[in-house]
Every structure is written in C-alpha cells, then in structure tokens.
Scaffold this motif. Structure first.
Motif, PDB file in Angstrom:
ATOM      1  N   PRO A 160       0.886  -1.206   0.013  1.00 59.33           N
ATOM      2  CA  PRO A 160      -0.037  -0.159   0.234  1.00 59.33           C
ATOM      3  C   PRO A 160       0.857   1.217   0.044  1.00 59.33           C
ATOM      4  CG  PRO A 160       0.103  -1.114   2.251  1.00 59.33           C
ATOM      5  CD  PRO A 160       0.750  -2.055   1.042  1.00 59.33           C
ATOM      6  N   ILE A 161       2.085   1.250   0.450  1.00 61.14           N
ATOM      7  CA  ILE A 161       2.843   2.474   0.635  1.00 61.14           C
ATOM      8  C   ILE A 161       3.958   2.589  -0.415  1.00 61.14           C
ATOM      9  CG2 ILE A 161       2.329   3.012   2.810  1.00 61.14           C
ATOM     10  CD1 ILE A 161       5.072   1.738   3.533  1.00 61.14           C
ATOM     11  N   ASN A 162       3.967   1.572  -1.368  1.00 59.96           N
ATOM     12  CA  ASN A 162       5.017   1.518  -2.445  1.00 59.96           C
ATOM     13  C   ASN A 162       5.119   2.742  -3.467  1.00 59.96           C
ATOM     14  OD1 ASN A 162       7.068   0.174  -3.735  1.00 59.96           O
ATOM     15  ND2 ASN A 162       5.927  -1.018  -5.283  1.00 59.96           N
ATOM     16  N   GLY A 163       6.261   3.312  -3.356  1.00 58.28           N
ATOM     17  CA  GLY A 163       6.260   4.416  -4.239  1.00 58.28           C
ATOM     18  C   GLY A 163       5.590   5.757  -3.752  1.00 58.28           C
ATOM     19  N   LEU A 164       5.163   5.579  -2.439  1.00 59.15           N
ATOM     20  CA  LEU A 164       4.976   7.022  -1.874  1.00 59.15           C
ATOM     21  C   LEU A 164       5.993   7.704  -1.284  1.00 59.15           C
ATOM     22  CD1 LEU A 164       1.378   5.586  -0.056  1.00 59.15           C
ATOM     23  CD2 LEU A 164       1.938   6.529  -2.403  1.00 59.15           C
ATOM     24  N   ASP A 165       5.624   9.058  -1.325  1.00 56.88           N
ATOM     25  CA  ASP A 165       6.484  10.178  -0.612  1.00 56.88           C
ATOM     26  C   ASP A 165       6.445  10.029   1.080  1.00 56.88           C
ATOM     27  OD1 ASP A 165       4.425  11.381   0.014  1.00 56.88           O
ATOM     28  OD2 ASP A 165       4.862  13.023  -1.573  1.00 56.88           O
ATOM     29  N   PRO A 166       7.146  10.526   1.666  1.00 55.74           N
ATOM     30  CA  PRO A 166       7.151  10.362   3.441  1.00 55.74           C
ATOM     31  C   PRO A 166       5.538  10.770   3.767  1.00 55.74           C
ATOM     32  CG  PRO A 166       9.393  11.246   2.836  1.00 55.74           C
ATOM     33  CD  PRO A 166       8.609  11.032   1.445  1.00 55.74           C
TER      34      PRO A 166
END
Length: 309
Positions: A160-166
């Motif tokens: 679910p957080i793959n490729g997301l910024d902080p």
C-alpha cells in the motif's frame, strides 16, 4: 481465538512450478497482519487465493468461518475488501464517481456510504478532479476507499505504500490505524518497507519459497528484537561469570563478544571487569530492526536484502 482467515496445508502449482507449498496461516480477528517475504516468495499468490482470484491446487482455507468449498463462501468474501498490486480505480472519474461505481458493482441499495468514505480517506474536497490528476498517495487512499465500500470486516492491502513520498506514507499509515482502532477492521498488509510495517503491525507472517517459515505477534517480535548492549571484551568467559553473578541476561556472540539485555553504563561495569582481569574493548547499544530480524530468520544474504529493501 477467532480468525478471519485460516489455511490448512494450501499448495498452489503452475505446471511444474510450486508457488505455495503446505501453507498454514492464521490471521486473528482485529489484527493488522504484516505479511513479509522477498519477491517471488509467494505473497501475491496467497493473496490471490485468499481473495478468490485463484484456487489452491491442494489444501483448504476458511474465510470468515466459511470453508473455501462452502456454498456461502461468496457471502463471506463480500465482507472483504482488497487492493491487490495496484488500486482498481477509474482514472477518468472523480473520487466520488469511483466510489459510486464500486457501490453499483457490489449491488448496494444506496450511496450513503460515499460521503463518509471520502471524508475518512481525506478526499472529501477533491470535487470533480479526475483520479488521473491525483498524487500517488491520493490514488492509494482512493483505492483503500474503494475497498471500504460495503463496510468490509477484512481488508487486504498489497504494497500500500510502494512508491509513496514520506507524507503519503504517513497518511496511509494513519488511515490504517484509524480504521483498525475505530472500526475494528482486520488488515493483511504485504509490504517491502519493513521498518514502516513495524509501526502498524500487531502480528506477522514470514514467507519464503512458498512456505510460511514463522508467525508471531508484535510482542514476540519485540522480545526477539529487544534492546541490548553489545560488549566486546578480552575474555568472554570472564564476562559470562560476572554477568551471571549479577543475574543479567546475555547471549554470547563469539569468543570476544556478547549481547547484554540490560541497561549498562561503562562506569558501572568497568571496575568489576578490571578486578576480574578482563578488558572492555568497547560497548555499543543495539536495537535490532524488523528488517534485521527478517534477514537473520532467513539466513540473510545480500540477494535477500536487495529484494526486501
């Protein structure tokens, strides 16, 4: 203990290739289950079996108390939401229209849940803006919103957080925690970002080469990854004797090194070691991360580390 998903010796083969082999997994109701494994370990295959996208070659499973060959398994699966591989959203639609479309697909009698879900996932103010113009974090939250249509009891999130910024990572993390705490939704989260996973997971399952190699609670993991002081000394035998006299828990690493599971300061122990004729070479605080534990669990090689990080 009540489980939302439980397997009994599941296997999945594609021709001569075995993707899953005798998998036994239990996901407790109300848990946030961190599903950990390197690329090709079998995570996505098991998720596809779980969501009904594929059938197991051997073995059986239960979803919400219904066996996979039960005629009511479809009803149990309606209590489940999922974001597998990438959010299933329509890029030319607004967030609202995406949720309405999902409600129609589920055959819901009305769209009363749409405004509530938009508010919940932080997309209430996006208006007619199309999903193609959303940031990655917004699309991921919309995908979770789509999975929430129909008020599921169990939600599966694949990376679910793959490729997301902080900032996007924080938003998704807080949303998962909120849904779990306030609505009691059980989550299975597959993720490569292990230190981030450690901030939300209550339970873990580690998979390698199609096998579940270990399942444990976050407390059990914390006990194994507990803080320690690594001491390097001239004689580990003397160190052992001193620590046993003080009833301190420790583990010998090698002939000159031991991990001590206690609060220590150099001034407190230096005198005892000096009197015993043992020189302290150095002392260093250690706190093993989930990533380090995973690598040690699998006998972590460089190749494993590259595929996990």
């Amino acid at each position: 203990m009540e489980y939302v998903f439980k397997t009994n010796g599941i296997s999945k083969k594609y021709g001569k290739f075995t993707a899953l082999s005798d998998v036994n997994m239990e996901i407790p109701k109300g848990a946030i289950y961190g599903f950990v494994g390197k690329n090709g370990a079998g995570k996505t295959t098991l998720i596809r079996v779980m969501t009904g996208l594929q059938r197991p070659t051997d073995g059986s499973y239960e979803l919400m108390g219904k066996a996979n060959n039960d005629k009511d398994i479809a009803k149990a699966r309606r209590r489940m939401g999922a974001v597998v591989e990438s959010p299933a959203i329509y890029m030319d639609m607004s967030a609202r229209d995406n949720l309405i479309q999902q409600c129609l697909m589920l055959g819901l009698p009305d769209f009363k849940c749409v405004d509530e879900i938009l508010e919940l996932v932080g997309l209430a103010d996006t208006g007619k803006k199309k999903a193609r113009n959303f940031s990655l974090g917004m699309r991921q939250r919309l995908g979770i919103g789509v999975a929430l249509c129909g008020s599921p009891d169990f939600v599966v999130l694949d990376e679910p957080i793959n490729g997301l910024d902080p900032q996007g990572i924080i938003e998704v993390r807080e949303l998962i925690l909120k849904l779990n705490r306030e609505r009691g939704i059980t989550f299975l989260i597959s993720s490569h970002i292990l230190d981030e996973l450690a901030k939300v997971a209550t339970n873990y399952g580690f998979i390698d080469k199609g096998h579940i190699v270990r399942q444990m609670t976050s407390k059990e993991l914390a006990d194994e990854c507990r803080k320690s002081v690594r001491m390097k000394v001239s004689d580990v035998g003397i160190l052992s004797k001193i620590l046993e006299e003080k009833s301190l828990d420790y583990k010998v690493v090698d002939s000159n090194t031991a991990d001590v599971y206690a609060e220590l300061t150099f001034s407190d122990v230096a005198k005892d070691f000096e009197q015993a004729g043992c020189k302290i070479i150095n002392m260093q605080e250690r706190d093993e991360s989930l990533e380090a534990f995973y690598l040690s669990l699998l006998g972590g090689s460089e190749d494993v580390q590259k595929s996990v990080c």
